[in-house]
Design a protein around this motif. Structure first.
Motif, mmCIF file in Angstrom:
data_model
loop_
_atom_site.group_PDB
_atom_site.id
_atom_site.type_symbol
_atom_site.label_atom_id
_atom_site.label_comp_id
_atom_site.label_asym_id
_atom_site.label_seq_id
_atom_site.Cartn_x
_atom_site.Cartn_y
_atom_site.Cartn_z
ATOM 1 N N TYR A 215 0.844 -1.202 0.000
ATOM 2 C CA TYR A 215 0.000 0.000 0.000
ATOM 3 C C TYR A 215 0.872 1.242 0.000
ATOM 4 N N SER A 216 1.345 1.602 -1.192
ATOM 5 C CA SER A 216 2.202 2.778 -1.259
ATOM 6 C C SER A 216 1.375 4.014 -0.910
ATOM 7 N N GLY A 217 0.124 4.002 -1.261
ATOM 8 C CA GLY A 217 -0.730 5.160 -0.988
ATOM 9 C C GLY A 217 -1.548 4.992 0.288
ATOM 10 N N GLY A 218 -1.066 4.202 1.220
ATOM 11 C CA GLY A 218 -1.823 3.991 2.463
ATOM 12 C C GLY A 218 -2.725 2.781 2.338
ATOM 13 N N PHE A 219 -3.343 2.431 3.448
ATOM 14 C CA PHE A 219 -4.102 1.189 3.585
ATOM 15 C C PHE A 219 -5.544 1.431 3.139
ATOM 16 N N SER A 220 -5.749 1.628 1.832
ATOM 17 C CA SER A 220 -7.100 2.026 1.421
ATOM 18 C C SER A 220 -7.902 0.887 0.811
ATOM 19 N N PRO A 221 -9.204 0.887 1.030
ATOM 20 C CA PRO A 221 -10.079 -0.195 0.567
ATOM 21 C C PRO A 221 -10.089 -0.346 -0.948
ATOM 22 N N VAL A 222 -10.198 -1.588 -1.407
ATOM 23 C CA VAL A 222 -10.283 -1.869 -2.842
ATOM 24 C C VAL A 222 -11.730 -2.174 -3.223
ATOM 25 N N LYS A 223 -11.994 -2.057 -4.516
ATOM 26 C CA LYS A 223 -13.332 -2.366 -5.046
ATOM 27 C C LYS A 223 -13.252 -3.709 -5.776
ATOM 28 N N ILE A 224 -14.141 -4.613 -5.487
ATOM 29 C CA ILE A 224 -14.112 -5.905 -6.166
ATOM 30 C C ILE A 224 -15.436 -6.190 -6.884
ATOM 31 N N TRP A 225 -15.349 -7.055 -7.882
ATOM 32 C CA TRP A 225 -16.425 -7.244 -8.852
ATOM 33 C C TRP A 225 -16.790 -8.721 -8.908
ATOM 34 N N ILE A 226 -18.069 -9.019 -8.860
ATOM 35 C CA ILE A 226 -18.500 -10.415 -8.927
ATOM 36 C C ILE A 226 -18.919 -10.767 -10.345
ATOM 37 N N SER A 227 -18.436 -11.888 -10.827
ATOM 38 C CA SER A 227 -18.891 -12.355 -12.131
ATOM 39 C C SER A 227 -20.093 -13.261 -11.930
ATOM 40 N N LYS A 228 -21.177 -12.958 -12.652
ATOM 41 C CA LYS A 228 -22.372 -13.807 -12.584
ATOM 42 C C LYS A 228 -22.283 -14.935 -13.608
ATOM 43 N N GLU A 229 -21.188 -14.990 -14.329
ATOM 44 C CA GLU A 229 -21.117 -15.820 -15.526
ATOM 45 C C GLU A 229 -19.844 -16.664 -15.543
ATOM 46 N N HIS A 230 -18.719 -16.037 -15.166
ATOM 47 C CA HIS A 230 -17.441 -16.736 -15.245
ATOM 48 C C HIS A 230 -17.155 -17.496 -13.963
ATOM 49 N N VAL A 231 -16.495 -18.632 -14.140
ATOM 50 C CA VAL A 231 -16.211 -19.503 -13.010
ATOM 51 C C VAL A 231 -14.710 -19.781 -12.981
ATOM 52 N N ARG A 232 -14.109 -19.669 -11.807
ATOM 53 C CA ARG A 232 -12.676 -19.944 -11.662
ATOM 54 C C ARG A 232 -12.422 -21.424 -11.453
ATOM 55 N N ALA A 233 -13.255 -22.068 -10.619
ATOM 56 C CA ALA A 233 -12.979 -23.458 -10.240
ATOM 57 C C ALA A 233 -14.256 -24.093 -9.712
ATOM 58 N N VAL A 234 -14.266 -25.433 -9.677
ATOM 59 C CA VAL A 234 -15.441 -26.149 -9.179
ATOM 60 C C VAL A 234 -14.951 -27.340 -8.347
ATOM 61 N N ARG A 235 -15.758 -27.762 -7.391
ATOM 62 C CA ARG A 235 -15.344 -28.918 -6.566
ATOM 63 C C ARG A 235 -15.107 -30.130 -7.481
ATOM 64 N N GLY A 236 -14.067 -30.899 -7.126
ATOM 65 C CA GLY A 236 -13.675 -32.005 -8.002
ATOM 66 C C GLY A 236 -12.602 -31.593 -9.004
ATOM 67 N N GLY A 237 -12.329 -30.287 -9.061
ATOM 68 C CA GLY A 237 -11.287 -29.790 -9.963
ATOM 69 C C GLY A 237 -10.016 -29.463 -9.197
ATOM 70 N N VAL A 238 -9.219 -28.514 -9.727
ATOM 71 C CA VAL A 238 -7.921 -28.229 -9.122
ATOM 72 C C VAL A 238 -7.863 -26.861 -8.433
ATOM 73 N N GLY A 239 -9.034 -26.287 -8.148
ATOM 74 C CA GLY A 239 -9.089 -24.939 -7.566
ATOM 75 C C GLY A 239 -8.387 -24.786 -6.235
ATOM 76 N N GLU A 240 -8.264 -25.879 -5.483
ATOM 77 C CA GLU A 240 -7.623 -25.780 -4.170
ATOM 78 C C GLU A 240 -6.100 -25.913 -4.246
ATOM 79 N N TYR A 241 -5.576 -26.150 -5.445
ATOM 80 C CA TYR A 241 -4.125 -26.252 -5.615
ATOM 81 C C TYR A 241 -3.579 -24.981 -6.246
ATOM 82 N N LYS A 242 -2.306 -24.692 -5.929
ATOM 83 C CA LYS A 242 -1.688 -23.500 -6.509
ATOM 84 C C LYS A 242 -1.032 -23.915 -7.818
ATOM 85 N N THR A 243 -1.837 -24.072 -8.828
ATOM 86 C CA THR A 243 -1.356 -24.527 -10.141
ATOM 87 C C THR A 243 -1.676 -23.482 -11.211
#
Lengths: 353, 353
Positions: free
Chosen positions: A167-195
């Protein structure tokens, strides 16, 4: 394990702390070790930081069989090198290895490799508050073969990058965005691994979020697109009334080490901490009825990242008053004070090098 | 586009056709082209096949931002080089590029690059029936940067590998295994793109299948674990009574070019062809009541792969009598006859080099 050390002749110099960014400058040396079925992990060595030479048919380039970790070394006020929960990173590294059919490492050997490298590179660890030395252990599949199977050979390397205050400009809050369409991972996949592939899968939605003016994507579950998962680069926490809640580890969420540190400290402080399913609907409702007090992310890069806005379709959920919340600040101070040796290591998280 | 050609001084020799495997031997030259934001795709060149030299921080190694294609060049009985639907591969390549935030290629330029390379390497194309030259166009992210975002620079390369007949032991049915637990891809993710991470995500279940004596995994949908999707290296077709059915492209299935060729030929031949949801329950039911006539996979490597057994939990579904079914044989002959120039190119699928 005997590590062969080949020192670079002309050493580089660490840039001025104030000019440090993230992930662009690397130190003089790297650790390398190879795997083959007959020799196992062998030839541990520290060499000058240098390009890898690999066949264009190298399996990792085509089939993404690779894993990594991210952690940091800090200098305390006495100039000693401190590692924060490094062993936990290597335990997670081995879990990722197993999930991606990569041979596991001996954790003691991996720790020794890291410490030996850090001792050699100690002058590369910046000292200004907030700065640190970012550590990237990586394993890549190295067979030069076109065909889908687990590789027979691998390279394990560790590279180091001095990084600036997040935080070069101080500890300021970020804005985050939810995708209603895109998916990063699903159970049974590799989402819990750092791959590698998990990050590639996040790019398209992340670019969309950036265009809309949001720093990162908050991912929902892959099955119902209903429950909150993580932010890709960090885990997420909600303060709802007096409860500190974070999504439970369901197989598609990365088990963050900072996440675990927040949970442990929160419990120690007597907070009501829950790992549970958190529906986006619940967050909206909590925002409307005033019970949503704070939202923050946790991760190695920023430690704690207060969230000031969540965008969900047409809805903009505002959190707090544009400043970091008290609870986010408290966790951030407590964890960074331990990391930099300013506070007592009550949890046994620090290993001095 | 002007392609600079640097020929290798000491040319290699193509191994005897009978000794050819898959994906281990590469030809003398490769095509390379680079991308940077200021120059776009630039410096197209053919050079001796050689190792890539890349920083250990290269983004593709850590974040898996890479895509590839797989196609083949064949020699017809007049010794001419034939490409099968190559343009469709590059169209799909560009779709993958878009999905992974990689700058798209000019398809005419890509075709010219490939043809120029093939002309130079024509002696590397084997001539025995069933053999061919496998073509692997690839794009990898090349920024030396640790941090999750789309890379600013890329390398596009094409490498070539002479490959043997896929069915050395004759056209015999394979056994495939269904995972009730593991998931390859889910709608909203990157399953429909040919990107590295999809293959890494398939390794764990594939190793399990191999241990059980099965050649490949048949994946179910990521949402309900109920509907059939694909086999990772190929798409799948079911002959149920007089219907030829294959799962519809739902966002998590790779749009196979051989799949599309089967659909087009089937329709042309007056078959009842459906792209639709196929529940595993329906396949079990069809097997029990005798309406499941054939199952086969389609893909570039094997063209058509008859399936003799599907294992689903404790159930073993036997298909046919241990030999390839008539419909599988008919499609395989029709498509390979076009590829090798033994049949008229009625669909305009062949481009001579």
């Amino acid at each position: 394990m005997e590590i062969k050390i080949t020192e670079k002749e002309l050493k580089g110099t660490r840039p001025d702390d104030s000019s440090l960014g993230f992930g662009t400058i690397f130190t003089d040396h790297m650790f390398n070790m190879d795997y083959s079925p007959d020799k196992g992990w062998h030839n541990p060595r520290i060499e000058p930081f240098q390009n890898l030479s690999m066949s264009p048919a190298t399996m990792t380039l085509h089939y993404g069989q690779s894993i990594f970790e991210g952690l940091k070394a800090y200098k305390n006020t006495n100039g000693e090198i401190q590692l924060f929960r490094a062993r936990d990173n290597f335990i997670r590294f081995n879990r990722s290895a197993k999930g991606l059919c990569i041979p596991e490492l001996d954790i003691d050997d991996a720790m020794e490799a890291l410490k030996t490298l850090l001792r050699l590179e100690k002058d590369w660890i910046p000292e200004t508050p907030g700065t640190s030395l970012y550590i990237r252990p990586t394993i890549i599949a190295t067979d030069p073969f076109l065909g889908v199977r687990a590789s027979h050979t691998y390279r394990f390397f560790i590279i180091l990058s001095p990084v600036g205050a997040y935080y070069s400009g101080g500890f300021s809050p970020v804005k985050i965005w939810i995708s209603k369409e895109h998916v990063r991972a699903v159970r049974g996949g590799v989402g819990e691994y750092k791959t590698a592939g998990n990050y590639a899968a996040s790019l398209y939605a992340s670019e969309k979020a950036k265009k809309e003016g949001y720093a990162q994507v908050l991912w929902l579950d892959g099955v119902e697109l209903k429950y909150i998962e993580e932010v890709g680069a960090m885990n997420i926490f909600f303060v709802i009334n007096d409860e500190l809640a974070t999504p439970s580890l369901n197989g598609s969420i990365l088990p963050g080490i900072t996440r675990d540190s927040v949970i442990k400290l929160g419990k120690k402080w007597g907070m009501k901490v829950s790992e549970r399913k958190i529906a986006m609907d619940e967050v909206i409702e909590a925002s409307k009825n005033g019970s949503l007090k704070e939202v923050f992310g946790s991760g190695t890069a920023a430690v704690i990242s207060p969230v000031g806005e969540i965008r969900y379709g047409d809805e903009k959920i505002q959190i707090g008053d544009g400043k970091a919340g008290d609870i986010a600040v408290k966790f951030n101070s407590a964890i960074t004070d331990i990391q930099y040796g300013k506070a007592e290591d009550s949890e046994n998280w620090i290993e001095k090098v």
